[in-house]
Scaffold this motif. Structure first.
Motif, PDB file in Angstrom:
ATOM      1  N   THR A 144       0.844  -1.193   0.000  1.00  0.00           N
ATOM      2  CA  THR A 144       0.000   0.000   0.000  1.00  0.00           C
ATOM      3  C   THR A 144       0.883   1.248   0.000  1.00  0.00           C
ATOM      4  O   THR A 144       1.975   1.249   0.574  1.00  0.00           O
ATOM      5  N   GLU A 145       0.395   2.285  -0.661  1.00  0.00           N
ATOM      6  CA  GLU A 145       1.112   3.551  -0.721  1.00  0.00           C
ATOM      7  C   GLU A 145       0.103   4.677  -0.867  1.00  0.00           C
ATOM      8  O   GLU A 145      -0.689   4.676  -1.818  1.00  0.00           O
ATOM      9  N   ASP A 146       0.116   5.586   0.073  1.00  0.00           N
ATOM     10  CA  ASP A 146      -0.828   6.707   0.073  1.00  0.00           C
ATOM     11  C   ASP A 146      -2.273   6.218  -0.010  1.00  0.00           C
ATOM     12  O   ASP A 146      -3.103   6.797  -0.720  1.00  0.00           O
ATOM     13  N   GLY A 147      -2.546   5.117   0.675  1.00  0.00           N
ATOM     14  CA  GLY A 147      -3.893   4.586   0.703  1.00  0.00           C
ATOM     15  C   GLY A 147      -4.287   3.798  -0.524  1.00  0.00           C
ATOM     16  O   GLY A 147      -5.430   3.329  -0.633  1.00  0.00           O
ATOM     17  N   GLN A 148      -3.346   3.603  -1.458  1.00  0.00           N
ATOM     18  CA  GLN A 148      -3.632   2.850  -2.686  1.00  0.00           C
ATOM     19  C   GLN A 148      -3.023   1.455  -2.604  1.00  0.00           C
ATOM     20  O   GLN A 148      -1.945   1.262  -2.026  1.00  0.00           O
ATOM     21  N   LEU A 149      -3.723   0.487  -3.190  1.00  0.00           N
ATOM     22  CA  LEU A 149      -3.233  -0.884  -3.233  1.00  0.00           C
ATOM     23  C   LEU A 149      -2.357  -1.060  -4.471  1.00  0.00           C
ATOM     24  O   LEU A 149      -2.780  -0.746  -5.587  1.00  0.00           O
ATOM     25  N   SER A 197      -7.490  -0.342  -8.414  1.00  0.00           N
ATOM     26  CA  SER A 197      -8.597   0.499  -7.958  1.00  0.00           C
ATOM     27  C   SER A 197      -9.894  -0.019  -8.576  1.00  0.00           C
ATOM     28  O   SER A 197      -9.879  -0.897  -9.446  1.00  0.00           O
TER      29      SER A 197
END
Length: 334
Positions: free
Chosen positions: A271-276, A302
């Motif tokens: 995860t990075e900045d809330g992204q998978l 997403s």
């Protein structure tokens, strides 16, 4: 392989097939044939990311494609070139070998090819990097030497043949031998460190066949390692957690399964900045000397209109010039 290498191979094959009759035009059309299969990257722009990945090195890199389109292209060339000594069958034969040798070469890279399309079988021997100067430059030199000779000059055929022989020895004998040797080195290091694992995959690092990288799968993580023929220190392994549980409700999603199939299960989630993020491990990291470097191929997962979509992450290319000195230093040994 890269475009230049495929052009050189196609031109050399064209010369071998029809050079005595067509001269440099045989090289020209052979080079064109060697370029055509990679037009699938252009076609991929009209599809979503996952489909584009599946298309790449698919139908256009198959035996079926070569058989179907060689006579079509051969007929077109016969209408362009008004040479009574060269029939459309001759041009078709040249185009077939130009088209067919392209995926044969690509099969030796990490990405591989679907040579037997429509069967779901990707050949990837992983014994040469997609850009390897040791393969391309000697090949190119002999091709240029041949090109400068008259089509009936016996030295023309000799130079072209030498280029094909030397490049084939490197591709089919030297790099597989190095792959086998370094594979044994990784195996010995795993055994000496009492590391149990499920499977291992090795490949050459960028631009050379001296430095090799390995992916090793264990139950909860993957191990990454590299080894240069000039190394004197023991091989060390970096642990990367799988984090497959991060998929959550997408665990059995069809599009995620497609990505997993493409990467043959060599993937981690992060995860990075809330992204998978889906990381494809097959091609390693951007910088082999930096444990924190990003992976070469990563995709943001997403949801759009109720469907899982993948978007390739942007690469920071401004520091690319710094990677070559680091790579060279690592090739020279630890």
């Amino acid at each position: 392989m890269d475009s230049l290498t495929q052009i050189v191979l196609g031109a050399a094959v064209g010369e071998a097939v029809l050079g005595k009759k067509a001269g440099n035009k045989a090289m020209l059309y052979g080079a064109i044939a060697g370029t055509i299969p990679d037009l699938d990257t252009f076609v991929g722009n009209f599809f979503d990311t996952i489909t584009a990945i599946e298309i790449h090195r698919g139908f256009s890199h198959s035996i079926v494609f070569s058989v179907i389109f060689a006579p079509i292209f051969g007929w077109i060339i016969s209408k362009i070139e008004s040479n009574p000594d060269i029939s459309w069958k001759n041009w078709s034969w040249l185009m077939f070998w130009g088209l067919f040798t392209h995926p044969l070469l690509d099969a030796h890279t990490t990405w591989g090819t679907q040579l037997f399309w429509p069967f779901d079988l990707r050949l990837a021997y992983k014994n040469i990097f997609v850009i390897d100067p040791l393969y391309t430059l000697p090949f190119l030199v002999f091709l240029i030497l041949a090109m400068r000779r008259n089509r009936l000059d016996p030295k023309r055929k000799k130079y072209n043949r030498l280029g094909l022989i030397i490049s084939s020895i490197y591709l089919l004998i030297i790099t597989p031998a190095l792959k086998f040797y370094t594979f044994q080195k990784f195996e010995d290091a795993l055994e000496s460190q009492d590391i149990e694992y499920y499977r291992m995959d090795t490949r050459p690092a960028p631009l050379n066949s001296i430095l090799w990288s390995a992916n090793i799968e264990r139950e909860e993580d993957f191990l990454l390692a590299d080894y240069s023929l000039f190394d004197t220190l023991p091989i060390s392994f970096q642990s990367i957690p799988k984090n497959h549980e991060l998929a959550g409700d997408w665990r059995n999603n069809e599009n995620l399964e497609r990505l997993i199939d493409i990467s043959n299960g060599w993937y981690t989630l992060s995860t990075e900045d809330g992204q998978l993020i889906y990381n494809d491990l097959r091609f390693g990291k951007m910088d082999v000397t930096n444990a924190d470097a990003p992976f070469v191929f990563s995709y943001i997962l997403s949801e759009e209109h109720g469907e899982l979509v993948a978007t390739e992450t942007e690469k920071e290319l401004e520091d690319a010039g710094n990677l070559l000195p680091k790579l060279w230093q690592r090739i020279l040994g630890n």
